[in-house]
Scaffold this active site. Structure first.
Site, PDB file in Angstrom:
ATOM      1  N   THR A   1       0.776  -1.303   0.034  1.00 51.64           N
ATOM      2  CA  THR A   1      -0.090  -0.103  -0.138  1.00 51.64           C
ATOM      3  C   THR A   1       0.836   1.260  -0.009  1.00 51.64           C
ATOM      4  O   THR A   1       2.142   1.293   0.643  1.00 51.64           O
ATOM      5  CB  THR A   1      -0.925  -0.026   1.239  1.00 51.64           C
ATOM      6  OG1 THR A   1      -1.788   1.215   1.220  1.00 51.64           O
ATOM      7  CG2 THR A   1      -0.118  -0.046   2.603  1.00 51.64           C
TER       8      THR A   1
ATOM      9  N   SER B   1      -2.796   3.351  10.473  1.00 51.30           N
ATOM     10  CA  SER B   1      -3.685   2.308  11.076  1.00 51.30           C
ATOM     11  C   SER B   1      -2.956   1.134  11.153  1.00 51.30           C
ATOM     12  O   SER B   1      -1.886   0.720  10.691  1.00 51.30           O
ATOM     13  CB  SER B   1      -4.847   2.065   9.885  1.00 51.30           C
ATOM     14  OG  SER B   1      -4.480   1.181   8.917  1.00 51.30           O
TER      15      SER B   1
ATOM     16  N   TYR C   1      -3.865  -1.889  10.171  1.00 55.48           N
ATOM     17  CA  TYR C   1      -3.897  -2.518   8.612  1.00 55.48           C
ATOM     18  C   TYR C   1      -2.543  -1.832   8.059  1.00 55.48           C
ATOM     19  O   TYR C   1      -1.841  -2.926   7.540  1.00 55.48           O
ATOM     20  CB  TYR C   1      -5.038  -2.059   7.836  1.00 55.48           C
ATOM     21  CG  TYR C   1      -4.725  -2.296   6.397  1.00 55.48           C
ATOM     22  CD1 TYR C   1      -4.536  -3.523   5.836  1.00 55.48           C
ATOM     23  CD2 TYR C   1      -4.580  -1.126   5.479  1.00 55.48           C
ATOM     24  CE1 TYR C   1      -4.013  -3.620   4.271  1.00 55.48           C
ATOM     25  CE2 TYR C   1      -4.308  -1.076   4.065  1.00 55.48           C
ATOM     26  CZ  TYR C   1      -4.160  -2.297   3.600  1.00 55.48           C
ATOM     27  OH  TYR C   1      -3.757  -2.519   2.301  1.00 55.48           O
ATOM     28  N   HIS C   2      -2.296  -0.785   7.836  1.00 53.73           N
ATOM     29  CA  HIS C   2      -1.335  -0.301   7.085  1.00 53.73           C
ATOM     30  C   HIS C   2       0.144  -0.727   7.884  1.00 53.73           C
ATOM     31  O   HIS C   2       1.080  -0.785   7.044  1.00 53.73           O
ATOM     32  CB  HIS C   2      -1.333   1.375   6.968  1.00 53.73           C
ATOM     33  CG  HIS C   2      -2.456   1.662   6.026  1.00 53.73           C
ATOM     34  ND1 HIS C   2      -3.703   2.369   6.502  1.00 53.73           N
ATOM     35  CD2 HIS C   2      -2.268   2.046   4.607  1.00 53.73           C
ATOM     36  CE1 HIS C   2      -4.402   2.683   5.480  1.00 53.73           C
ATOM     37  NE2 HIS C   2      -3.439   2.652   4.232  1.00 53.73           N
TER      38      HIS C   2
ATOM     39  N   LYS D   1       1.432  -3.923   6.716  1.00 56.05           N
ATOM     40  CA  LYS D   1       1.901  -3.756   5.462  1.00 56.05           C
ATOM     41  C   LYS D   1       3.195  -3.313   5.616  1.00 56.05           C
ATOM     42  O   LYS D   1       4.412  -3.715   4.806  1.00 56.05           O
ATOM     43  CB  LYS D   1       1.233  -2.850   4.522  1.00 56.05           C
ATOM     44  CG  LYS D   1      -0.027  -3.153   3.983  1.00 56.05           C
ATOM     45  CD  LYS D   1      -0.208  -4.584   3.073  1.00 56.05           C
ATOM     46  CE  LYS D   1      -1.639  -5.137   2.595  1.00 56.05           C
ATOM     47  NZ  LYS D   1      -1.738  -5.975   1.710  1.00 56.05           N
TER      48      LYS D   1
HETATM   49  P1  NAD Z   1     -10.349  -8.052  -0.383  1.00 54.92           P
HETATM   50  O1  NAD Z   1     -10.688  -8.100   1.054  1.00 54.92           O
HETATM   51  O2  NAD Z   1     -11.615  -7.947  -1.443  1.00 54.92           O
HETATM   52  O3  NAD Z   1      -9.612  -9.474  -0.945  1.00 54.92           O
HETATM   53  C1  NAD Z   1      -8.639 -10.016  -0.062  1.00 54.92           C
HETATM   54  C2  NAD Z   1      -9.009 -11.605  -0.300  1.00 54.92           C
HETATM   55  O4  NAD Z   1      -8.097 -12.151   0.684  1.00 54.92           O
HETATM   56  C3  NAD Z   1     -10.450 -11.931   0.116  1.00 54.92           C
HETATM   57  O5  NAD Z   1     -11.149 -12.817  -0.779  1.00 54.92           O
HETATM   58  C4  NAD Z   1     -10.089 -13.012   1.440  1.00 54.92           C
HETATM   59  O6  NAD Z   1     -11.026 -13.904   1.534  1.00 54.92           O
HETATM   60  C5  NAD Z   1      -8.569 -13.400   1.226  1.00 54.92           C
HETATM   61  N1  NAD Z   1      -7.931 -13.740   2.490  1.00 54.92           N
HETATM   62  C6  NAD Z   1      -7.755 -12.780   3.497  1.00 54.92           C
HETATM   63  N2  NAD Z   1      -6.841 -13.691   4.394  1.00 54.92           N
HETATM   64  C7  NAD Z   1      -6.763 -14.767   3.786  1.00 54.92           C
HETATM   65  C8  NAD Z   1      -6.127 -15.801   4.298  1.00 54.92           C
HETATM   66  N3  NAD Z   1      -5.406 -15.928   5.584  1.00 54.92           N
HETATM   67  N4  NAD Z   1      -5.865 -16.937   3.752  1.00 54.92           N
HETATM   68  C9  NAD Z   1      -6.603 -16.891   2.459  1.00 54.92           C
HETATM   69  N5  NAD Z   1      -7.188 -15.936   1.962  1.00 54.92           N
HETATM   70  C10 NAD Z   1      -7.256 -14.734   2.826  1.00 54.92           C
HETATM   71  O7  NAD Z   1      -9.303  -6.836  -0.936  1.00 54.92           O
HETATM   72  P2  NAD Z   1      -8.747  -6.215  -2.088  1.00 54.92           P
HETATM   73  O8  NAD Z   1      -9.497  -4.772  -2.145  1.00 54.92           O
HETATM   74  O9  NAD Z   1      -9.020  -6.806  -3.320  1.00 54.92           O
HETATM   75  O10 NAD Z   1      -7.241  -6.032  -1.880  1.00 54.92           O
HETATM   76  C11 NAD Z   1      -6.350  -7.057  -2.184  1.00 54.92           C
HETATM   77  C12 NAD Z   1      -4.781  -6.636  -1.785  1.00 54.92           C
HETATM   78  O11 NAD Z   1      -4.582  -5.369  -2.273  1.00 54.92           O
HETATM   79  C13 NAD Z   1      -4.910  -6.495  -0.077  1.00 54.92           C
HETATM   80  O12 NAD Z   1      -3.561  -6.959   0.409  1.00 54.92           O
HETATM   81  C14 NAD Z   1      -4.922  -5.127   0.003  1.00 54.92           C
HETATM   82  O13 NAD Z   1      -4.240  -4.510   1.179  1.00 54.92           O
HETATM   83  C15 NAD Z   1      -4.131  -4.620  -1.351  1.00 54.92           C
HETATM   84  N6  NAD Z   1      -4.562  -3.121  -1.881  1.00 54.92           N
HETATM   85  C16 NAD Z   1      -5.962  -2.938  -1.878  1.00 54.92           C
HETATM   86  C17 NAD Z   1      -6.400  -1.514  -2.274  1.00 54.92           C
HETATM   87  C18 NAD Z   1      -7.987  -1.241  -2.600  1.00 54.92           C
HETATM   88  O14 NAD Z   1      -8.298  -0.101  -2.768  1.00 54.92           O
HETATM   89  N7  NAD Z   1      -8.754  -2.214  -2.586  1.00 54.92           N
HETATM   90  C19 NAD Z   1      -5.329  -0.503  -2.574  1.00 54.92           C
HETATM   91  C20 NAD Z   1      -4.043  -0.729  -2.132  1.00 54.92           C
HETATM   92  C21 NAD Z   1      -4.085  -2.163  -1.870  1.00 54.92           C
HETATM   93  N1  USQ Z   2     -12.834   9.242   3.584  1.00 55.48           N
HETATM   94  C1  USQ Z   2     -13.690  10.145   3.533  1.00 55.48           C
HETATM   95  N2  USQ Z   2     -14.662   9.870   3.706  1.00 55.48           N
HETATM   96  C2  USQ Z   2     -15.382   8.288   3.408  1.00 55.48           C
HETATM   97  C3  USQ Z   2     -14.009   7.489   3.233  1.00 55.48           C
HETATM   98  C4  USQ Z   2     -12.795   7.953   3.529  1.00 55.48           C
HETATM   99  O1  USQ Z   2     -13.343  11.260   3.590  1.00 55.48           O
HETATM  100  O2  USQ Z   2     -16.482   8.323   3.411  1.00 55.48           O
HETATM  101  C5  USQ Z   2     -11.219   9.729   3.527  1.00 55.48           C
HETATM  102  C6  USQ Z   2     -10.360   8.915   4.887  1.00 55.48           C
HETATM  103  O3  USQ Z   2     -10.569   9.631   6.091  1.00 55.48           O
HETATM  104  C7  USQ Z   2      -9.052   9.120   4.460  1.00 55.48           C
HETATM  105  C8  USQ Z   2      -9.116   8.945   2.588  1.00 55.48           C
HETATM  106  O4  USQ Z   2     -10.335   9.206   2.648  1.00 55.48           O
HETATM  107  O5  USQ Z   2      -8.378   9.935   4.489  1.00 55.48           O
HETATM  108  C9  USQ Z   2      -8.921   7.529   1.982  1.00 55.48           C
HETATM  109  O6  USQ Z   2      -9.755   6.461   2.929  1.00 55.48           O
HETATM  110  P1  USQ Z   2     -10.198   5.040   2.170  1.00 55.48           P
HETATM  111  O7  USQ Z   2     -10.955   4.407   2.864  1.00 55.48           O
HETATM  112  O8  USQ Z   2     -10.715   5.507   0.748  1.00 55.48           O
HETATM  113  O9  USQ Z   2      -8.653   4.427   2.011  1.00 55.48           O
HETATM  114  P2  USQ Z   2      -7.505   3.754   3.130  1.00 55.48           P
HETATM  115  O10 USQ Z   2      -8.181   3.588   4.514  1.00 55.48           O
HETATM  116  O11 USQ Z   2      -6.515   4.310   2.865  1.00 55.48           O
HETATM  117  O12 USQ Z   2      -7.646   2.261   2.538  1.00 55.48           O
HETATM  118  C10 USQ Z   2      -7.716   2.009   1.040  1.00 55.48           C
HETATM  119  C11 USQ Z   2      -7.782   0.360   1.047  1.00 55.48           C
HETATM  120  C12 USQ Z   2      -6.419  -0.065   1.593  1.00 55.48           C
HETATM  121  C13 USQ Z   2      -5.283   0.503   0.677  1.00 55.48           C
HETATM  122  C14 USQ Z   2      -5.352   2.054   0.799  1.00 55.48           C
HETATM  123  C15 USQ Z   2      -4.286   2.644  -0.138  1.00 55.48           C
HETATM  124  O13 USQ Z   2      -8.852  -0.234   1.862  1.00 55.48           O
HETATM  125  O14 USQ Z   2      -6.582  -1.603   1.356  1.00 55.48           O
HETATM  126  O15 USQ Z   2      -4.021  -0.038   1.242  1.00 55.48           O
HETATM  127  O16 USQ Z   2      -6.907   2.494   0.266  1.00 55.48           O
HETATM  128  S1  USQ Z   2      -3.568   3.895   0.418  1.00 55.48           S
HETATM  129  O17 USQ Z   2      -4.766   5.058   0.940  1.00 55.48           O
HETATM  130  O18 USQ Z   2      -2.914   4.678  -0.788  1.00 55.48           O
HETATM  131  O19 USQ Z   2      -2.905   3.463   1.528  1.00 55.48           O
END
Ligand code: NAD
Ligand code: USQ
Length: 404
Positions: A144, A185, A187-188, A191
């Site tokens: 991320t 967070s 979560y972050h 990563k």
């Molecule tokens: P998602 O939650 O939709 O998909 C993740 C999948 O992984 C799910 O299907 C879940 O069941 C599976 N999973 C989780 N833990 C597992 C485990 N222990 N064993 C097997 N399967 C498992 O998430 P996404 O939005 O598709 O994101 C995928 C990846 O990309 C994540 O690692 C996320 O951090 C990264 N990412 C997502 C975004 C975004 O905006 N969605 C942005 C940046 C990075």
């Molecule tokens: N935000 C709002 N209103 C909303 C939702 C979010 O103002 O209704 C704001 C949040 O406070 C934050 C920003 O928008 O400042 C981004 O929030 P987000 O939920 O869109 O993104 P984030 O929590 O950072 O997480 C998402 C994905 C995560 C990925 C990350 C990439 O869920 O898996 O890693 O985006 S990044 O943001 O570049 O770290």
């Protein structure tokens, strides 16, 4: 190539599996379906009606003749993972399988513990099993942009490594170090921990690893998910898993005030889903050699301020913007410049925010508006107990409830 897509039932994993299958690769989706269980825990559902993963794979075969193999496996179960790897010996592994929502990771102590235990163990088990089985796959991990943090630095964020000069007794020495992490967070933070695991295994065992520091993914369809209604992608709109731009587009579609946190001065990096799957394809084609350091790409195409996105969506749709108390502990305002030269040099032609693509998401949301529970739209997960007291009502005046 034989490719394992770990987390291939998810929002980015599913369209990536389809994209790579359409290119002729042999795809093995590995997933424990935990994300579907979390929907049940939270009492939410994808905006789009998703079939079971087995049914999705069956439709893909009917539609294209390509086969997707699904393996129900939890990466936290080390022995089963090792046996699976030894048996299937993928040539590339794409690792999406983590708990990916920052608000979910901050909901309660239980959610913090789950997120750390799931994500760190999943990644470490995979690395240990690759070494143990001698599977020499190129590992591509979805990381991320959030590992860098969101303080204004005044300079573009480089791709993973920072040039530093260290004073030594014999004079200054130039080094490149992993960019210092500043996760916002739990979560972050996982990563950020993943990065250290990768650094160690690349250096100690010569694993070939690419870490993609991805921005916020927006959009819903790709060329492949458009091919059949039952190939539709997952789409999260709720306060935990919905991400900001997709949420604004859904909110506009159902006449819900756009939920801007604080001043909306947060600047973030974005990428369209279609580009995300293309980037994974490009990263696969550019594997590091054994013994090389981890290759890090910034997987994003543009940066935007949250309030600018809200104003743009409001202008396009007539929606109202609500400025709300921010449930997160984050800077009110930040600047963000990001380098993404590596993907551009590999041939990425970025898709940037275009009315057509934004309108497509609004249309999807209108089509499935009956599936939306308005009470699940607000973000109720607060970063600290003090903040929780300030964030008590939704933009429509309802008292918020949280899951613990
Ligand atoms: P998602 O939650 O939709 O998909 C993740 C999948 O992984 C799910 O299907 C879940 O069941 C599976 N999973 C989780 N833990 C597992 C485990 N222990 N064993 C097997 N399967 C498992 O998430 P996404 O939005 O598709 O994101 C995928 C990846 O990309 C994540 O690692 C996320 O951090 C990264 N990412 C997502 C975004 C975004 O905006 N969605 C942005 C940046 C990075
Ligand atoms: N935000 C709002 N209103 C909303 C939702 C979010 O103002 O209704 C704001 C949040 O406070 C934050 C920003 O928008 O400042 C981004 O929030 P987000 O939920 O869109 O993104 P984030 O929590 O950072 O997480 C998402 C994905 C995560 C990925 C990350 C990439 O869920 O898996 O890693 O985006 S990044 O943001 O570049 O770290």
């Amino acid at each position: 190539m034989r490719i394992a897509v770990l987390g291939g039932d998810g929002f980015v994993g599913w369209p990536t599996a389809l994209h790579l299958s359409a290119l002729g690769h042999e795809i093995h989706i590995v997933d424990n379906l935990s994300r579907r269980w979390i929907d049940t825990e939270l009492g939410v559902q994808s905006l789009t009606p998703m079939d079971s993963i087995q049914e999705r794979c069956r439709i893909w075969h009917l539609e294209t003749g390509h086969r997707l193999q699904f393996h129900f496996l939890d990466l936290r179960e080390y022995d089963r993972l090792r046996v699976w790897l030894a048996e299937h010996r993928p040539e590339a592994i794409i690792h999406f399988a983590e708990q990916r929502a920052a608000p979910y990771s901050m909901k309660s102590d239980r959610h913090k513990v789950y997120t750390v235990s799931n994500n760190v163990n999943a990644t470490h088990n995979l690395l240990a099993a690759m070494v143990e089985t001698g599977v020499d796959a190129h590992l591509v991990h979805l990381g991320t942009m959030g590992v860098y943090g969101y303080s204004t630095v005044g300079a573009p964020i480089p791709e993973g490594y920072l040039d530093v000069t260290v004073d030594t007794p014999t004079g200054p020495r130039d080094l490149q170090i992993l960019y210092p992490t500043r996760p916002g967070s739990i979560y972050h933070m996982t990563k950020s921990l993943d990065q250290i695991l990768f650094q160690f295994y690349a250096q100690n065992d010569g694993l070939r690893i690419t870490d993609l520091h991805q921005g916020i993914v927006w959009g819903t369809h790709t060329d492949q998910t458009r091919r059949h209604p039952q190939l539709v992608n997952r789409f999260d709109y709720d306060g935990d898993y919905g991400t900001v731009l997709n949420r604004f587009l859904v909110q506009a579609a159902i006449g819900y005030p756009l939920t801007v946190h604080g001043t909306g001065g947060q600047t973030r990096a974005f990428i369209h889903l279609q580009d995300s799957v293309r980037c994974v394809e490009l990263a696969l084609s550019d594997a590091p050699r054994a013994g090389e350091r981890v290759k890090i790409f910034n997987q994003m195409t543009e940066t935007h301020r949250v309030r600018d996105l809200a104003e743009m969506v409001a202008k396009m749709t007539g929606a109202r913007v609500a400025y709300l108390p921010n449930p997160r502990k984050e800077a009110d305002e930040n600047e963000l410049m990001v380098r993404n030269d590596q993907f551009l040099s590999l041939g990425l032609k970025p898709i940037t925010l275009a009315e057509g693509l934004l309108a497509e998401v609004v249309d999807v949301a209108k089509k499935f508006a009956h599936r939306i529970d308005r009470s699940r739209v607000p973000c109720v997960s607060a970063w600290t107990k003090d903040i929780a007291q300030r964030v008590e009502h939704d933009p429509e005046g309802r008292r918020l409830r949280s899951v613990s």
